[in-house]
Every structure is written in structure tokens, then in C-alpha cells.
Design an enzyme around this catalytic site. Structure first.
Site, short mmCIF file in Angstrom:
data_model
loop_
_atom_site.label_atom_id
_atom_site.label_comp_id
_atom_site.label_asym_id
_atom_site.label_seq_id
_atom_site.Cartn_x
_atom_site.Cartn_y
_atom_site.Cartn_z
N LYS A 1 0.83 -1.21 0.00
CA LYS A 1 0.00 0.00 0.00
C LYS A 1 0.87 1.26 0.00
O LYS A 1 0.65 2.17 -0.78
CB LYS A 1 -0.93 -0.03 1.23
CG LYS A 1 -1.86 1.16 1.36
CD LYS A 1 -3.11 0.80 2.13
CE LYS A 1 -2.88 0.64 3.61
NZ LYS A 1 -2.67 1.93 4.31
N GLY B 1 -5.16 7.89 5.44
CA GLY B 1 -4.29 8.86 6.09
C GLY B 1 -3.03 9.10 5.28
O GLY B 1 -2.52 10.22 5.21
N SER C 1 7.04 9.13 12.37
CA SER C 1 5.99 8.95 11.37
C SER C 1 6.55 9.09 9.97
O SER C 1 7.06 10.14 9.59
CB SER C 1 4.88 9.99 11.58
OG SER C 1 4.04 10.02 10.45
N ASP D 1 1.89 -1.10 11.84
CA ASP D 1 0.55 -1.53 11.40
C ASP D 1 0.21 -2.96 11.81
O ASP D 1 -0.89 -3.44 11.54
CB ASP D 1 0.44 -1.40 9.88
CG ASP D 1 0.39 0.06 9.44
OD1 ASP D 1 -0.01 0.92 10.25
OD2 ASP D 1 0.77 0.34 8.29
N LYS E 1 -4.84 5.70 14.70
CA LYS E 1 -4.84 5.04 13.39
C LYS E 1 -6.29 5.04 12.87
O LYS E 1 -7.09 5.85 13.30
CB LYS E 1 -4.27 3.63 13.51
CG LYS E 1 -2.78 3.61 13.85
CD LYS E 1 -1.96 4.20 12.72
CE LYS E 1 -0.48 4.23 13.03
NZ LYS E 1 0.30 4.93 11.99
C1 S3P Z 1 2.47 4.76 6.28
C2 S3P Z 1 3.03 5.08 7.48
C3 S3P Z 1 2.48 4.65 8.78
C4 S3P Z 1 1.47 3.53 8.64
C5 S3P Z 1 0.53 3.75 7.49
C6 S3P Z 1 1.29 3.89 6.18
C7 S3P Z 1 3.08 5.27 5.05
O1 S3P Z 1 1.86 5.75 9.39
O2 S3P Z 1 0.73 3.38 9.82
O3 S3P Z 1 -0.37 2.65 7.38
O4 S3P Z 1 2.76 4.77 3.95
O5 S3P Z 1 3.92 6.18 5.14
P1 S3P Z 1 2.73 6.76 10.32
O6 S3P Z 1 3.88 7.12 9.51
O7 S3P Z 1 1.88 7.95 10.59
O8 S3P Z 1 3.03 5.96 11.54
#
Ligand code: S3P
Length: 432
Positions: A21, A94, A167, A315, A342
Site C-alpha cells: 500500500k 491517512g 511517522s 501496522d 490510526k
Molecule cells: C504509512 C506510514 C504509517 C502507517 C501507514 C502507512 C506510510 O503511518 O501506519 O499505514 O505509507 O507512510 P505513520 O507514519 O503515521 O506511523
């Protein structure tokens, strides 16, 4: 939609899981602002990434899908995005919202980003704060949640940003804005997070320096279109891996999975619990390491989960909670405050789900203590969170009775074909 899971006897299997993803989102965004064509293979055709594809189309980018997991992006170049005719709806994602906030902060036009009920309640100050320091102007609701109204026509300046939370979404937003800023943009993180943005930028010809203390790029570099092969998503592979570990004697090979070290915390934590997991046929898809993952039924034991591994498995905690509930003894989780923001409050959602299945869970502000036991049957709520739904479905495969999981529509955000995939192991997960 609900899932009805019947206790199942798993058998040996060779399976694959859909594309990663995080990498699929980034391929769309970076391919869009690259010069020339980008071809993506193994793309995750799930609701989250499709929302990003629609957003990029609304920004004037031609994106075709000649096959379900093949995408062709006609890049418009760093300055070629066009003003959208309406707000961009990013659904449940997100990643889409936070990364696009960075990409759109330095455009000559303004945009408004919205999402579904879950996304509209998630914190956005974490990206608004650094982007504002770079000279962007972004309005949120008064509590810092979407919609995001991003002003256009502002010149961005490079900053050094020390992230208060680990993050990858924030790091990526700042780096993407940094492409439009004058000077060196750099980000340092309190714990290592996934580095797919840095790797993909490099594979599109952008020079990005990574050291132990920071990631840095010089603004104004234009990505160049390329071919991107997306590995299977380790976060999705975690569910069939979990079902196999819990089973009586199954042996599963999950082929072509991304094993970037910044994502592999789940393998380390499972192994620490006694899991039999090995990586075979390790190779690369471009800049991303890939392997076939062999998992065998294992006797899991509880313990203290190292909080230092949290950002590398961020995750996977819904699945790890289920593993802890099926393990011998007690498991202590801490350092998980981020799970509360989340797609759902995952600490509360998993504590509730496991308790309803007869497991003793003590929740703390940033973690939980889980007593290993047996799952009774029963009815649980996914809180519309894809990973909570899939984790509890895997618990259902070894429960004493049927498990009904309410509200599973969002499984399609990250794992289209989830039921068919786990059916390949012998897990009986039906739509109820
Ligand atoms: C992601 C980063 C993570 C993860 C999300 C995907 C990404 O979030 O939880 O499902 O693709 O950069 P955070 O970076 O806010 O922890």
C-alpha cells in the site's frame, strides 16, 4: 458487511498477497510529478490507493490501468499539476492525505482535502506544523482534523525538521514539499520509520542523502518517469502468517513479499515469541528487498515486546495482539500511543475484540497486557478498521465456536481478495 468465521483446519499452501500500500501510493504521487511515463506493476488495487489515483487524475494527470494491478502514469513534471475542479476526497486513507498535503503545499493553486468519518477525525497538525514552517498556509478544523484547506501560490523554503513522533507520513510530507522549496530540506526522526519515499525518489533520479541522523534533499529536482515493480505487502502477509502460526500443523509460503528492514519488525516480534519464520529467495524489485516468506505452525509464548521495534511494525499490532492472546503466558506491549490515532483507536478496538472472545486484556495509555488463553466464539466489532477486522478473523480460525465480525467493508482499503487469499490456507471466512 460482516464476516462469519468458522473454526478451520489449515493446510499447507503457497500464496501471494496484493501489492504494498505505501509503495503504491508513492508510485502514483511521484509518477504524477515526474517528467515522462511511469509504469507500475503489482499495484495495490484497493480503495485507499484508488482514492490517490482519483486525486491525481483530478489534478490533471492521465492515469490508465490496462490491467487490475498495472498502472501507467503520464507524468506532468514537477510544475505540471493543474487546479482540481472540486475538493479531493481521500476516503479512509491517512497516507493519501498526509503525503498529498506535502505535495500540494507548494503548488500555484489551492486545494481542499477531505476524507471519510474516520479520516476526518485523525490528527493533521503533525503535517501542518512543519509545512507551515516551510511557508505553506493550511487550515484545518479547530481540533486540527480535516478538511485541509491548502493555499496556493506561496513560495516554500527549506527547513530542518526534527519530528516529535516517529511517522513516515510526516517525513514523506516534508520531503515532498521539499521538492518545491529552495535549499536543503532535512528531516530527522526519533525512531526509524519506513523509507519507501526516499528509495522511490532515488529510483526516479532524485538525489536524497540518508545518514544516521537525517534524510536530506535539495529542492527543485524533478523526478524522471521509470518502471516500478511493487512487492507484496508485508502488512497484508501478516494475516495469513498469523493464521499459519496459530494452526495445528500448517506450512505456508507467501511469495514475493517486500522485506524492507524498516517494515520487518513484525517478523522479529513473531520470532521473539517462538515463531518459525524463514526468508527464502531474497532478491530486489528495484530498490526494495523482496523474499518468499515461509511460516510454519508454532508454539507461541508471551513476553515483553521491545518498544524499540514499534515503528518497524506499526501496522501489525492488531495481528500481534491476536498472537499474544493465543500464546502461552502473558505478553506486555508498550510504546503504542500512536495506535490510538490510526484508522480506529486500535488499542481500544483490540482490547474490546479480544475480551469479547474470552481473553483477559488490561489496557494502558500506551499499551496492553494480554493473557494467553483460548478464544471462545462470539460477536466482535471491527470499528470499521481493516486491520482490526482481519486480525480478529484470524483469531476466529482457532476459536471454540463461530466468530461474527461486524463492519468489515474497509478490508478492501488494503487487502482486496482477503477472504479468497486466506481460503487458500483453508480458513473459512464468509460474508454474513
Ligand atoms: C504509512 C506510514 C504509517 C502507517 C501507514 C502507512 C506510510 O503511518 O501506519 O499505514 O505509507 O507512510 P505513520 O507514519 O503515521 O506511523
Amino acid at each position: 458487511m460482516d464476516f462469519l468465521v468458522t473454526p478451520s483446519r489449515l493446510h499447507d499452501a503457497v500464496i501471494t498477497v496484493p501489492g504494498d500500500k505505501s509503495i503504491s501510493h508513492r508510485a502514483l504521487m511521484l509518477g504524477a510529478v515526474a517528467r515522462g511515463r511511469t509504469e507500475v506493476r503489482g499495484f495495490l488495487n484497493g480503495d485507499d490507493c484508488l482514492a490517490t489515483a482519483d486525486a491525481m487524475r483530478a489534478l490533471g494527470v492521465e492515469i490508465r490501468m490496462p490491467a487490475a494491478t498495472d498502472v501507467v502514469i503520464e507524468g506532468v513534471g514537477l510544475r505540471g499539476l493543474q487546479p482540481p475542479k472540486s475538493d479531493l476526497d481521500l476516503g479512509n486513507s491517512g497516507t493519501a492525505m498526509r503525503l498529498l498535503a506535502g505535495l500540494l503545499a507548494g503548488q500555484r493553486f489551492g486545494t481542499t482535502l477531505r476524507g471519510d468519518e474516520s479520516l476526518n477525525s485523525r490528527p493533521m497538525a503533525r503535517v501542518v506544523t512543519p509545512l507551515t514552517r516551510m511557508g505553506a498556509a493550511i487550515e484545518t478544523d479547530c481540533d486540527g482534523t480535516p478538511p485541509l484547506q491548502i493555499a496556493g501560490g506561496l513560495a516554500l523554503r527549506a527547513i530542518h525538521y526534527e519530528m516529535p513522533v516517529a511517522s513516515a507520513q510526516v517525513k514523506s510530507a516534508v520531503l515532498l514539499a521539499g521538492l518545491y522549496a529552495t535549499g536543503d530540506t532535512s528531516v530527522s526522526e526519533p525512531a526509524v520509520t519506513r523509507d519507501h519515499t526516499e528509495r522511490m525518489l532515488r529510483s526516479l533520479g532524485v538525489s536524497v542523502a540518508s545518514s544516521a541522523s537525517a534524510v536530506t534533499l535539495v529542492g527543485g529536482q524533478e523526478p524522471r518517469g521509470t518502471v516500478i515493480e511493487v512487492p507484496g505487502d508485508l502488512s497484508s502477509a501478516t494475516f495469513p502468517m498469523l493464521a499459519t502460526l496459530l494452526s495445528q500443523d500448517a506450512d505456508t509460503l507467501v511469495k514475493n513479499v517486500g522485506v524492507n528492514l524498516t517494515r520487518c519488525g513484525v517478523i522479529d516480534i513473531f520470532r521473539g515469541m517462538g515463531a518459525d519464520i524463514s526468508l527464502e529467495n531474497t532478491r530486489r524489485y528495484g530498490d526494495e528487498p523482496v523474499a518468499d516468506i515461509r511460516v510454519r505452525a508454532s508454539r507461541l509464548r508471551g513476553g515483553v515486546v521491545d518498544p524499540g521495534l514499534v515503528s518497524l511494525a506499526i501496522d501489525e499490532f492488531p495481528a500481534l495482539f491476536v498472537a499474544a492472546a493465543a500464546a502461552e503466558g502473558t505478553t506486555h506491549f508498550s510504546g503504542l500511543a500512536e495506535l490510538r490515532v490510526k484508522e480506529s483507536d486500535r488499542l481500544a478496538a483490540m482490547a474490546d475484540g479480544l475480551r469479547r472472545l474470552g481473553i483477559a486484556v488490561e489496557e494502558t495509555a500506551d499499551g496492553a497486557t494480554v493473557e494467553g488463553g483460548r478464544f471462545t466464539g462470539g460477536e466482535v466489532n471491527s470499528y470499521h478498521d481493516h486491520r482490526v477486522a482481519m486480525a480478529l478473523a484470524m483469531a476466529g480460525t482457532i476459536a471454540d465456536d463461530e466468530v461474527l465480525i461486524r463492519g468489515v467493508d474497509n478490508v478492501a482499503t488494503s487487502f482486496p481478495g482477503f477472504r479468497e487469499c486466506v481460503a487458500g490456507l483453508g480458513a473459512d471466512v464468509r460474508l454474513a
